[in-house]
Design a protein around this motif. Sequence first.
Motif, PDB file in Angstrom:
ATOM      1  N   ASN A 119      12.008  16.742  11.211  1.00 35.19           N
ATOM      2  CA  ASN A 119      12.098  15.561  10.357  1.00 35.19           C
ATOM      3  C   ASN A 119      10.866  14.678  10.498  1.00 35.19           C
ATOM      4  N   GLN A 120      10.329  14.555  11.722  1.00 39.58           N
ATOM      5  CA  GLN A 120       9.117  13.759  11.919  1.00 39.58           C
ATOM      6  C   GLN A 120       7.958  14.346  11.124  1.00 39.58           C
ATOM      7  N   ASP A 121       7.849  15.669  11.125  1.00 37.51           N
ATOM      8  CA  ASP A 121       6.807  16.323  10.337  1.00 37.51           C
ATOM      9  C   ASP A 121       6.976  16.029   8.851  1.00 37.51           C
ATOM     10  N   LYS A 122       8.211  16.076   8.383  1.00 39.69           N
ATOM     11  CA  LYS A 122       8.460  15.804   6.962  1.00 39.69           C
ATOM     12  C   LYS A 122       8.119  14.355   6.616  1.00 39.69           C
ATOM     13  N   ILE A 123       8.436  13.435   7.516  1.00 40.19           N
ATOM     14  CA  ILE A 123       8.139  12.023   7.274  1.00 40.19           C
ATOM     15  C   ILE A 123       6.631  11.806   7.239  1.00 40.19           C
ATOM     16  N   LYS A 124       5.898  12.428   8.180  1.00 40.45           N
ATOM     17  CA  LYS A 124       4.433  12.316   8.191  1.00 40.45           C
ATOM     18  C   LYS A 124       3.842  12.855   6.894  1.00 40.45           C
ATOM     19  N   LEU A 125       4.313  14.019   6.485  1.00 39.51           N
ATOM     20  CA  LEU A 125       3.817  14.626   5.250  1.00 39.51           C
ATOM     21  C   LEU A 125       4.118  13.729   4.058  1.00 39.51           C
ATOM     22  N   SER A 126       5.304  13.175   4.032  1.00 40.52           N
ATOM     23  CA  SER A 126       5.698  12.298   2.931  1.00 40.52           C
ATOM     24  C   SER A 126       4.796  11.067   2.865  1.00 40.52           C
ATOM     25  N   LYS A 127       4.487  10.482   4.020  1.00 43.41           N
ATOM     26  CA  LYS A 127       3.608   9.312   4.054  1.00 43.41           C
ATOM     27  C   LYS A 127       2.201   9.676   3.584  1.00 43.41           C
ATOM     28  N   ARG A 128       1.705  10.818   4.034  1.00 40.80           N
ATOM     29  CA  ARG A 128       0.368  11.246   3.624  1.00 40.80           C
ATOM     30  C   ARG A 128       0.301  11.458   2.115  1.00 40.80           C
TER      31      ARG A 128
END
Length: 184
Positions: free
Chosen positions: A90-99
């Motif tokens: 989920n942290q990876d998905k959140i980072k990707l979403s922010k980018r």
Amino acid sequence: MNQKKTGMFLKELRKEKQLTQEQLAEILGVTNRSVSRWENGVNMPDLDLIIEIANYYGVGIEEILDGERKSKIMDKKTEQTLLKVAGYENQDKIKLSKRMCVLFIAAIIAFIVYGVIEINGLASTGIYEIAASAALGIVFGVLLLGALYTSRYMAKIQAFKRRLIYKTRKLNQQTEDKSDDQER
């Protein structure tokens, strides 16, 4: 792991609770189309959703992944490890979403800059021509990147990069080991 078998098991669990796909989707916070795809074996739920589904139905994660009931329940340590993995995912998905959000905002700004330059008829004069080209380049680049991310190609590219980095590190380590051996 057999997605069809898992899907049939998920459908069986839902029917045991006498729920429709729409009702389950609402409970899990997903679309009923997602539930349908899981049950038809087209897609699998994300790991964090598998944990949530297992808790909701009172079955083990292993049972869902295998698509059948097991007599042995997963131990707490394994479940905690899977929860950590789901959190990391989920942290990876959140980072990707922010980018992606930042990139799309940059593209919108670039498109506005291009529009202002074009509307004022400055696109063919000196520095404005360069700015207009750069703005369109940014817009095109972000659109291309968005298309790659929404398709499955970006995952393949990232996997290739990881393999390449791993091989490079391995070669560097072997080179260092050889030089250490030669110094001795």
